[in-house]
Structure formats: C-alpha cells, structure tokens
Enzyme design. Structure first.
Site, PDB file in Angstrom:
ATOM      1  N   TYR A   1      64.196  61.706   7.745  1.00 39.27           N
ATOM      2  CA  TYR A   1      65.533  61.611   7.165  1.00 39.27           C
ATOM      3  C   TYR A   1      66.026  60.164   7.155  1.00 39.27           C
ATOM      4  O   TYR A   1      65.991  59.470   8.167  1.00 39.27           O
ATOM      5  CB  TYR A   1      66.529  62.476   7.945  1.00 39.27           C
ATOM      6  CG  TYR A   1      67.949  62.332   7.434  1.00 39.27           C
ATOM      7  CD1 TYR A   1      68.331  62.885   6.221  1.00 39.27           C
ATOM      8  CD2 TYR A   1      68.903  61.603   8.157  1.00 39.27           C
ATOM      9  CE1 TYR A   1      69.620  62.735   5.729  1.00 39.27           C
ATOM     10  CE2 TYR A   1      70.191  61.449   7.682  1.00 39.27           C
ATOM     11  CZ  TYR A   1      70.545  62.013   6.468  1.00 39.27           C
ATOM     12  OH  TYR A   1      71.820  61.855   5.981  1.00 39.27           O
TER      13      TYR A   1
ATOM     14  N   ARG B   1     114.806  64.597  37.051  1.00 42.23           N
ATOM     15  CA  ARG B   1     114.123  65.242  38.174  1.00 42.23           C
ATOM     16  C   ARG B   1     112.655  65.508  37.886  1.00 42.23           C
ATOM     17  O   ARG B   1     111.797  65.446  38.786  1.00 42.23           O
ATOM     18  CB  ARG B   1     114.850  66.547  38.487  1.00 42.23           C
ATOM     19  CG  ARG B   1     114.383  67.237  39.728  1.00 42.23           C
ATOM     20  CD  ARG B   1     115.162  68.477  40.084  1.00 42.23           C
ATOM     21  NE  ARG B   1     116.114  68.944  39.106  1.00 42.23           N
ATOM     22  CZ  ARG B   1     116.257  70.231  38.768  1.00 42.23           C
ATOM     23  NH1 ARG B   1     115.466  71.154  39.300  1.00 42.23           N
ATOM     24  NH2 ARG B   1     117.171  70.601  37.895  1.00 42.23           N
TER      25      ARG B   1
ATOM     26  N   ASN C   1      75.919  55.185  10.858  1.00 43.68           N
ATOM     27  CA  ASN C   1      75.916  56.550  11.383  1.00 43.68           C
ATOM     28  C   ASN C   1      76.407  56.592  12.825  1.00 43.68           C
ATOM     29  O   ASN C   1      75.679  56.969  13.744  1.00 43.68           O
ATOM     30  CB  ASN C   1      74.496  57.127  11.299  1.00 43.68           C
ATOM     31  CG  ASN C   1      74.519  58.582  10.894  1.00 43.68           C
ATOM     32  OD1 ASN C   1      75.468  59.290  11.181  1.00 43.68           O
ATOM     33  ND2 ASN C   1      73.468  59.014  10.215  1.00 43.68           N
TER      34      ASN C   1
ATOM     35  N   TYR D   1     116.664  67.789  34.102  1.00 43.09           N
ATOM     36  CA  TYR D   1     115.201  67.775  34.055  1.00 43.09           C
ATOM     37  C   TYR D   1     114.642  66.409  33.672  1.00 43.09           C
ATOM     38  O   TYR D   1     113.587  65.992  34.169  1.00 43.09           O
ATOM     39  CB  TYR D   1     114.700  68.807  33.040  1.00 43.09           C
ATOM     40  CG  TYR D   1     114.799  70.244  33.470  1.00 43.09           C
ATOM     41  CD1 TYR D   1     115.366  70.618  34.675  1.00 43.09           C
ATOM     42  CD2 TYR D   1     114.314  71.250  32.639  1.00 43.09           C
ATOM     43  CE1 TYR D   1     115.461  71.948  35.056  1.00 43.09           C
ATOM     44  CE2 TYR D   1     114.396  72.590  33.006  1.00 43.09           C
ATOM     45  CZ  TYR D   1     114.972  72.932  34.216  1.00 43.09           C
ATOM     46  OH  TYR D   1     115.053  74.245  34.575  1.00 43.09           O
TER      47      TYR D   1
ATOM     48  N   PHE E   1      76.375  62.215  15.928  1.00 40.04           N
ATOM     49  CA  PHE E   1      77.405  61.462  15.230  1.00 40.04           C
ATOM     50  C   PHE E   1      78.717  62.232  15.096  1.00 40.04           C
ATOM     51  O   PHE E   1      79.722  61.681  14.661  1.00 40.04           O
ATOM     52  CB  PHE E   1      76.924  61.108  13.815  1.00 40.04           C
ATOM     53  CG  PHE E   1      76.383  62.301  13.081  1.00 40.04           C
ATOM     54  CD1 PHE E   1      77.219  63.298  12.603  1.00 40.04           C
ATOM     55  CD2 PHE E   1      75.010  62.461  12.909  1.00 40.04           C
ATOM     56  CE1 PHE E   1      76.716  64.418  11.960  1.00 40.04           C
ATOM     57  CE2 PHE E   1      74.502  63.581  12.260  1.00 40.04           C
ATOM     58  CZ  PHE E   1      75.363  64.569  11.787  1.00 40.04           C
TER      59      PHE E   1
ATOM     60  N   HIS F   1      78.429  54.127   0.043  1.00 37.41           N
ATOM     61  CA  HIS F   1      79.259  54.662   1.116  1.00 37.41           C
ATOM     62  C   HIS F   1      80.486  53.796   1.406  1.00 37.41           C
ATOM     63  O   HIS F   1      81.399  54.239   2.118  1.00 37.41           O
ATOM     64  CB  HIS F   1      78.434  54.845   2.388  1.00 37.41           C
ATOM     65  CG  HIS F   1      77.554  56.065   2.344  1.00 37.41           C
ATOM     66  ND1 HIS F   1      76.785  56.394   1.260  1.00 37.41           N
ATOM     67  CD2 HIS F   1      77.329  57.045   3.262  1.00 37.41           C
ATOM     68  CE1 HIS F   1      76.121  57.507   1.498  1.00 37.41           C
ATOM     69  NE2 HIS F   1      76.443  57.926   2.708  1.00 37.41           N
TER      70      HIS F   1
ATOM     71  N   GLU G   1      77.483  69.017   4.913  1.00 41.72           N
ATOM     72  CA  GLU G   1      78.325  68.594   6.040  1.00 41.72           C
ATOM     73  C   GLU G   1      79.557  69.508   6.028  1.00 41.72           C
ATOM     74  O   GLU G   1      80.651  69.123   5.609  1.00 41.72           O
ATOM     75  CB  GLU G   1      78.679  67.116   5.885  1.00 41.72           C
ATOM     76  CG  GLU G   1      77.417  66.248   5.915  1.00 41.72           C
ATOM     77  CD  GLU G   1      77.625  64.817   5.442  1.00 41.72           C
ATOM     78  OE1 GLU G   1      78.775  64.456   5.134  1.00 41.72           O
ATOM     79  OE2 GLU G   1      76.626  64.082   5.373  1.00 41.72           O
TER      80      GLU G   1
END
Length: 510
Positions: free
Chosen positions: A60, A285, A197, A282, A330, A90, A416
């Site tokens: 791959y 405290r 990646n 609150y 990844f 990309h 994906e």
C-alpha cells in the site's frame, strides 16, 4: 507560561520526544538535529522498503494507489511520480492559515515519527524538515481540511509541498517564501505517504493546550481565592480533612492552593463568626471540586499525549523484521476524545469563574460592596460590562465544548468510513483555552477592585500580591474609564505567567 528552561538545541532520538521538546521548538524557535541512533534505524528500515518496492508484492502506498484506489497497481517507473502526485492532490485545505506555533509543532512531530525508524524513509527527508524548522521557515497551512483520519492528510501535505519546491511559506519575520526557494527534495518510494499519514497537527495542538491549561488552572485558583476573600467568604470548605473524604487528586490540590492563599487574610478573619459565613454559594464553596475535576481531566489528556509522543504513527509501517504492515494507527480517536474532554473541563472552569464575577458585582449578593463595584453607582457603571464580556465568552465556550469526535463523516468512496474529527476537536480546544484566559483576566480585574473596596482590611499576602501586580498596570477604583485596555492588560499578565510568578513568591502553588 512555558518558557522556563529553554534549551539551545533538541536532539531527535529514535524513541520519541517530551512535552518540553515540543514547546521549545514550537514556541521558542529552538533548533533540532537528528541523532546518530535515529539515522541508523532509518537506514535499516529504508533498506526494507527499497527491497519490497523492487519486488512484485502489492504494498500500500508504495506500489498501489491511495484510499479507495488502493487496489490500483503502480508500476515501478511511476512510484516516484506517485509520491509527488499524492502531496499535490492532498494539499486541498481551505481557510485562513493556522498559527505558526502549530505548524512548527506539526513539522517537529512528523520528523519525530519518521526518525523512529518504522516509516522506511531516508534520513534526508527528516533532515529536510529540520532544515526548514531551523531556518524559521513555516509552511502556510489552511485551517480546514483534516478529518483526523488518515491522520492530518491535508495539513501535512501543505507542509510537505515545501520540501519538493512547491507550496508557500513564511519566515519568522512574516515574509512570504515560495516553495522553490525553500527546498527541492526528490521523493522516493513511500516517502510522500509517510510525510502525510500522521496525527501530528492534532497532537501538537493538544500538547500546546495542555501546557497552557496547567498555568490557567493554577490561575483559576488564584482568582477564586481573591473572589472568596472579596465576597467575605469562608475558607472552612477548603480544610484538607474535608477533601480527604473525597480524595480526587485535583480537588485536594485545588483546595490546598485556596487554603494557602487565604492564610493571613484580615478580610477573612474579620467575619469568621458572622451568620452569613455558614455556607457560601456553590461558585465559591465548590471551586475545588470543579477546578479539581478539570485538573484530573488535564492529567488524563497529558497521559494520552505522552503515549502518542512515544508512538510511531504511519501506514504502512516497517516492522523490526523488515516486513511492512498495513494498519490503522493514524486514526485520531485517542487524541480527539482527549481534546473534547479537555475542552469541556476548561469550559467549566470558565463558567464557575464567571459566576463568581457576577456575584462580586451584584449588591444583593456581594456582602456590602457597591453595585458593579462603582464608586458612584448610577452616575458610574463600574465594571458592569466586564461581566457581559465574561458571559459572552462562557456562552461561546459552551458551544465549543460540544464534542467533535462523535461527528464522523465517511470519505474516499466509503473506504474511510469512520473518521475521528480530532483536528476539529483540537481547533475548538485552542479557542476554549484562549477564551478561558480572558474570563480569568476579567475575574482578576473585578476581584482586585472588590478587595480594594474592603480597605482598610488587608488581603492575604498571596492574594494581595496578585492585586498589587495588577495595580502596576491597571488603576484601582475610580470614575468610569475605558475598560477594554485594562482587561487586555490583565490578560497579558495572565498569559505571561506574571500573576502566578508573583503569587508563588508567597505560596507554593501546585
């Protein structure tokens, strides 16, 4: 708040980095060099990639396409072109550029994974990344484009373009630099894929947020102590015996900080027997319970980030026996969940701080303080609008605290089909952290003014030190004046660590 002990150089080892390494390089421009041990490991794994690239097995990203195109075989003569084409396709981000410190952290962290010797790239690839870092050249990376799976593909591709003579960058002085003025590295098999990646952007932002929140959570104890004091609150709820009954670590630490900072306060001593001191609201405290839970969340997030710092994030990975294994390391889920959790915690610290600020300004609840801390209420509005700003920031943090990690959108033709959205979680976290600094600065301004109005009673030495530091930059009570510059000055004191440094001269803050 993180510039103590900056070193002149960081040596990139084969076994990961520390938080301090990342902060030094990202924020303080410390130079980085590749260790001999890391170089040797890279050479060994590179030999395995070259052997397999020359064979007939489908590997791959070496002899196949990417994502949904993983079944397309790439001939040996096109493997070089494949790596360059990957970066170009990309680098598809959009939007404003992300911050320089985030880009520098990404570059260092990608170099870190590659230097661990499980990616099969040549040492020159890491050395090229380090050359850009050391020259102060920061690639321009658009904010939008990463889904946190397969890692931060688009942001890392924008960085990697500058290694091959493409893309754009800036110098430390902000001058634009074309990629062909930076480097012209010719990538070989697998190297383009290895450059993109990883989870390095997400991890970098998480580390930077953790560093900032450590100081901000300490500061939240300072401003809480000042507000409790100014509101004539009691320090009894911070008794360590009480917190031993519910031993969450962060809660005990926060309570101890409050107890120590209120020690020696004439204001607190003046009303110990008063009826109103039976139980405080609150927001006063329960401050240790809220701030303590946030501290424990920070401890969790830091542990996640530290594990990731020692991890080799790539796909495929070169194993010790020379084989190459496809994997899903990844996926940004561990980091995304930590970022979302930490954003929720930081938002809550800001929310309870705003409630104390509001109480300081309300004459019905502030135990005798003038309305909005104005000397002449009506003619003057005092710091009324400071609370408006705090409320707006708290409201924004509530929106930002909605988790990104649950919002997966499938990509790449359903190859994906589950992504982490961790990049979005990390981006949100940065905004929450920034807003929290502003909210605490507002409480600092209001609580200091309220303490002034309790004169002639003196505050505790620690809280008085914080008030005195603020008075060096922001005047005390008086006729109305523009608040924005004063809030900005207080924010600078918060972010620089000056308030913590001044208070720490009187008490040891944990």
């Amino acid at each position: 708040m993180d510039n103590v002990g900056v070193r002149p150089i960081v040596v990139l080892p084969p076994d990961g980095l520390t938080f301090g390494d990342v902060i030094d390089v990202a924020r303080h421009e410390v130079h980085v060099t590749l260790s001999a041990a890391a170089r040797a490991g890279m050479i060994r794994s590179r030999a395995a990639v070259e052997r397999l690239a020359a064979g007939t097995e489908a590997i791959y990203g070496v002899s196949t396409g990417f994502g949904a195109l993983a079944n397309v075989r790439i001939p040996t003569v096109k493997q070089h072109e494949l790596q360059h084409a990957l970066l170009r396709s990309h680098a598809a981000g959009m939007g404003p550029p992300i911050e320089r410190e985030v880009v520098r952290a990404m570059m260092l962290l990608r170099a870190r994974t590659l230097a661990m010797g499980y990616s099969g790239v040549r040492p020159i690839v890491v050395e090229s990344l380090l050359a850009l870092l050391n020259a102060g050249i920061s690639p321009i990376v658009p904010e939008h484009g990463s889904l946190g799976c397969s890692g931060d593909l688009a942001p890392l591709a924008h960085i990697a373009l500058c290694l091959i003579g493409e893309g754009t960058a800036t110098t430390g002085a902000g001058q634009l630099v074309d990629g062909d003025e930076a480097l012209r590295l010719a990538l070989e098999a697998k190297e383009g894929l290895a450059l993109v990646n990883g989870t390095d952007g997400i991890l970098g932002m998480l580390i930077l947020a953790c560093a900032d929140l450590r100081g901000l959570f300490q500061l939240a104890d300072v401003t809480a102590a000042m507000s409790v004091e100014a509101l004539l609150g009691t320090d009894a709820p911070f008794d360590p015996r009480v917190h031993a009954l519910r031993p969450h670590p962060g809660q005990g630490t926060s309570a101890a900080n409050l107890s120590h900072m209120l020690a020696g306060s004439q204001i607190c001593a003046s009303h110990r027997g008063s009826a109103h001191a039976v139980q405080d609201a609150y927001s006063m405290r329960c401050s240790p319970q809220v701030a303590g839970a946030a501290r424990d969340t920070l401890t969790f997030a830091k542990a996640v980030a530290e594990r990731e710092l020692g991890s080799a994030i790539d796909n495929p990975s070169v194993l010790d026996d020379g084989s190459i294994a496809s994997n899903g390391n990844f996926h940004g889920a561990p980091l995304g969940l930590a970022c979302d959790f930490l954003a929720i915690a930081a938002a809550e610290v800001g929310a309870i701080a705003e409630r104390r600020t509001d109480r300081l300004l309300d004459p019905a609840r502030s135990q005798g303080l003038p309305a909005f801390l104005a000397l002449d209420p009506g003619t003057n509005s005092g710091v009324m609008l400071a609370q408006y700003t705090a409320a707006a920031l708290v409201a924004e943090n509530r929106r930002l605290a909605a988790p990104a990690s649950v919002d997966s959108i499938p990509t790449s033709a359903m190859q994906e089909d589950h992504v982490s959205m961790a990049w979005g979680a990390a981006r949100k976290l940065r905004h929450v952290v920034d807003n929290l600094g502003k909210i605490l600065a507002i409480e600092l301004v209001c609580a200091a003014r309220a303490i002034d109005l309790r004169a002639p009673l003196a505050p505790a030495p620690a809280t008085g030190a914080a008030r005195d530091l603020l008075r060096e930059h922001v005047a005390g009570p008086g006729p109305d004046r523009a608040l924005s510059p004063e809030l900005a000055a207080a924010e600078d004191l918060v972010r620089s660590g000056a308030v913590l440094a001044r208070v720490s001269a009187f008490v040891d803050l944990a």
